[in-house]
Design a protein around this motif. Structure first.
Motif, short mmCIF file in Angstrom:
data_model
loop_
_atom_site.label_atom_id
_atom_site.label_comp_id
_atom_site.label_asym_id
_atom_site.label_seq_id
_atom_site.Cartn_x
_atom_site.Cartn_y
_atom_site.Cartn_z
N THR A 141 0.86 -1.18 0.00
CA THR A 141 0.00 0.00 0.00
C THR A 141 0.90 1.23 0.00
N ASN B 282 1.68 5.10 0.39
CA ASN B 282 1.28 6.40 0.96
C ASN B 282 2.30 7.41 0.46
N PHE B 283 1.94 8.08 -0.63
CA PHE B 283 2.90 8.90 -1.37
C PHE B 283 2.88 10.35 -0.87
N GLU B 284 4.06 10.87 -0.52
CA GLU B 284 4.14 12.22 0.04
C GLU B 284 3.50 13.25 -0.89
N GLY B 285 2.55 13.99 -0.38
CA GLY B 285 1.87 15.03 -1.15
C GLY B 285 0.57 14.58 -1.76
N ASP B 286 0.36 13.26 -1.84
CA ASP B 286 -0.89 12.75 -2.42
C ASP B 286 -1.95 12.64 -1.30
N PHE B 287 -3.19 12.31 -1.68
CA PHE B 287 -4.28 12.37 -0.70
C PHE B 287 -4.84 11.02 -0.30
N VAL B 288 -4.38 9.94 -0.96
CA VAL B 288 -5.05 8.66 -0.75
C VAL B 288 -4.04 7.51 -0.78
N LEU B 289 -4.33 6.45 -0.03
CA LEU B 289 -3.50 5.25 -0.11
C LEU B 289 -3.89 4.48 -1.36
N GLN B 290 -2.88 3.88 -2.03
CA GLN B 290 -3.18 3.14 -3.25
C GLN B 290 -2.49 1.78 -3.23
N LEU B 291 -3.14 0.84 -3.87
CA LEU B 291 -2.59 -0.50 -4.00
C LEU B 291 -1.50 -0.49 -5.07
N HIS C 107 1.49 6.00 -9.97
CA HIS C 107 0.09 6.24 -9.63
C HIS C 107 -0.15 7.60 -8.96
N ARG D 8 -1.59 13.56 -9.60
CA ARG D 8 -2.06 14.50 -8.56
C ARG D 8 -0.91 15.14 -7.79
#
Lengths: 501, 86
Positions: free
Chosen positions: B7, B9-18, B37, B42
């Protein structure tokens, strides 16, 4: 012969408890269905409903309400309101009908559980009327959108949505299954009527009625105002039940049920109502921001309802107050970015004027959510549409079933709240979602989120196409920008102006 | 060598992604897979920066050449992808 006044006979007529001779009390009222609080029939006979109505009164009033709503619909059927409405408004209708109509039907069964299994005669009477209310709401909210099905395939989701594995519907079902389909009669009265209906449906129905009137959709405004008058009556079923529980030393169990239901309701509203109020509704028609509406209708009114009842504010109230200015921005960006997975067309709501409004209502919006939208807008202006769509799934919460998100950009605070239980790693969107799971892990542990299903190979092929098929989204149904990206023209013009300058 | 879900959790992004990676992938490759992704969708690219991977809550980054199989990560565990000045 003179007819007695209602209050001269009402209490006697609904005194319908008796002492069973051929079966035990537990056989007549099985604890699993009636509520395992160990309270005898006599304790529940003190239940005193604040809103008393008899069956003849109910029939008379409901007939008038139906006549009103149906005659407005009939009068306006040729008005072409639907054809001429702002696409953002149509999306509001589609989202509302799909998420709500069949849920109302399901709620009839929850009301029926209170009607049959509550030990409180007053509750049984109110729930009888409540059950008929919910059948009426289900029928009306299927009949009214039906006239639009031939014009727009997405309107078919008013009926279809509840049977699908579309992600928002999985979230809605998970919540409603938890608070009303799988709870005893007393818990339903606390979680569905007191927590969800008193706390939240007021907002969905009153807020939407105002927005519908503003948008010129008087059929929809009349329909949901008519429904709301029923809601405000049967929402009062839970209050007296809480009073009985508190008086008999069961405050902690009552409080826990309120805390669980209020949090789930909040999460559902953050994805359903938040984007509608702050992004889909045309700027000129916005009365209040979602946050302002929440503060007036939930925070102020519900706080009073809780404390009047002798309950405490939920332990997470500070987290909730912080989240009402953040969570729904993420729910909007998430549902918009994954827009092919919706049965409506979301409006972006991020023109420069709309962003000025957002910044005023939510100081710091441009430095946070705005930073993500800047990248998105550049891609639209550049015609780089492939980068405006996702290529993977967002990770969703194992409790609310909604994306795990936080504030992006300069305020980046996104966080997972994991928990290992029986060798499986669960992921939650907040400390509160994880707390709900921990209250009764076995109740929730077996459920598979949409991501769990994907990883288990239940979605084939394992790509967006497979996911859309799994969600029952056919071509012509999946969502795209409500305005076909026309809103981006102003950014294109701004860029040209800058170049020329 | 096997598919391994993480999972992001990308710095600056808003959502966790698979994010699907391989057990043979290095942490640099995990960061690159996660970036697909988020960056350019974004989150703006940051010239002069590289991306580092750490477990949620950790202060230390995982070594750039560490393989997924050797990192002690659980399937679907959340990793933070953080910008670092090159």
């Amino acid at each position: 012969m003179a007819v007695l006044n209602r209050m001269d006979w009402y209490d006697l007529a609904r005194t319908t408890n008796w002492t069973p001779k051929y079966v035990t009390e537990d056989e007549l009222f099985p604890p699993m269905l009636s509520g395992e609080f160990g309270l005898p029939l006599s304790a529940w006979e003190k239940y005193d409903e604040p809103y008393k109505q008899t069956y003849p009164e109910y029939v008379k009033v409901q007939r008038e309400k139906d006549a009103g709503a149906y005659s407005v619909k009939a009068a306006l059927e040729r008005s072409r309101i639907f054809e001429n409405a702002d696409p953002g408004w149509k999306s509001v209708m589609k989202a509302h009908y799909g998420a709500i109509a069949r849920g109302e039907y399901a709620a009839a069964s929850a009301e029926a559980r209170m009607m049959r299994f509550s030990k409180a005669p007053g509750m049984r009477n109110m729930a009888t009327l409540g059950c008929m209310d919910e059948i009426r709401h289900g029928q009306m909210q299927l009949y009214f959108p039906h006239e639009h099905v031939s014009k727009d395939r997405q309107m078919d989701w008013a009926f279809k949505a509840y049977d699908t594995n579309e992600w928002a519907m999985i979230a809605a079902r998970h919540f409603f299954d938890d608070i009303m389909m799988t709870r005893d009669a007393i818990s339903v009265s606390i979680m569905l009527t007191f927590s969800f209906e008193t706390g939240f449906t007021n907002m969905q129905f009153l807020g939407l009625a105002a927005d519908a009137a503003e948008a010129g959709d008087h059929t929809f405004a009349n329909l949901i105002s008519s429904i709301q008058t029923d809601e405000s009556r049967h929402a009062q079923i839970g209050g007296p039940a809480l009073k009985v529980l508190i008086e008999n030393g069961h405050k902690a169990e009552a409080q826990k049920r309120v805390d669980i239901a209020v949090w789930g309701a909040w999460k559902l509203f953050s994805v359903l109502t938040g984007p509608i109020m702050d992004y889909y509704t045309p700027l000129a028609h916005r009365k209040q921001s979602f946050k302002e509406f929440m503060e007036e209708w939930i925070v102020a009114q519900f706080e009073r309802a809780l404390t009047d009842m002798g309950l405490d504010l939920p332990w997470y109230w500070d987290i909730f107050l912080k989240d009402i200015s953040q969570t729904h921005h993420g729910m909007h960006l998430g549902s918009y970015f994954w827009r092919p997975t919706l049965w409506w067309n979301p409006a972006a709501g991020v023109t420069p004027d709309e962003r000025t409004w957002l910044e005023e209502k939510y100081p710091g919006w441009n430095d946070t959510w705005g930073q993500c939208w800047d990248v998105f807008i550049d891609n639209v202006v550049d015609g780089n549409m492939a980068m405006t769509y996702p290529e993977t799934l967002p990770y969703v919460c194992n409790m609310c079933q909604l994306p795990i998100l936080g504030t992006p950009g300069k305020g980046w605070n996104v966080k997972d709240y994991p928990l290992e239980y029986n060798g499986r790693l669960y992921h939650f969107g907040s400390e509160v979602d994880r707390w709900v799971f921990e209250q009764d892990p076995e109740r929730y542990a077996g459920h598979l989120s949409i991501v769990d299903r994907f990883l288990a190979g239940m979605i084939q092929p394992m790509n967006l196409e497979g996911a859309l098929a799994y969600m029952n989204l056919a071509p012509g149904e999946m969502g795209d920008d409500a305005h076909n990206y026309a809103w981006a023209e102003v950014y294109r013009a701004l860029r040209e102006t800058r170049k020329a300058g | 060598m096997a598919l391994f879900p993480l999972t992001s959790n990308f710095e600056g992004d808003f959502v966790l992604q698979l994010v699907a990676v391989d057990t043979d992938n290095t942490m640099d490759e995990v960061a690159a897979a996660a970036a697909i992704h988020s960056v350019g969708r974004r989150v703006r690219a940051r010239p002069g920066h590289i991306l580092r991977v750490r477990q949620q809550g950790a202060t230390e980054f995982l070594p750039r050449d560490l393989k997924v199989a050797d990192a002690g990560l659980k399937p679907t565990e959340t990793v933070e992808i953080i910008w670092q000045a090159a």
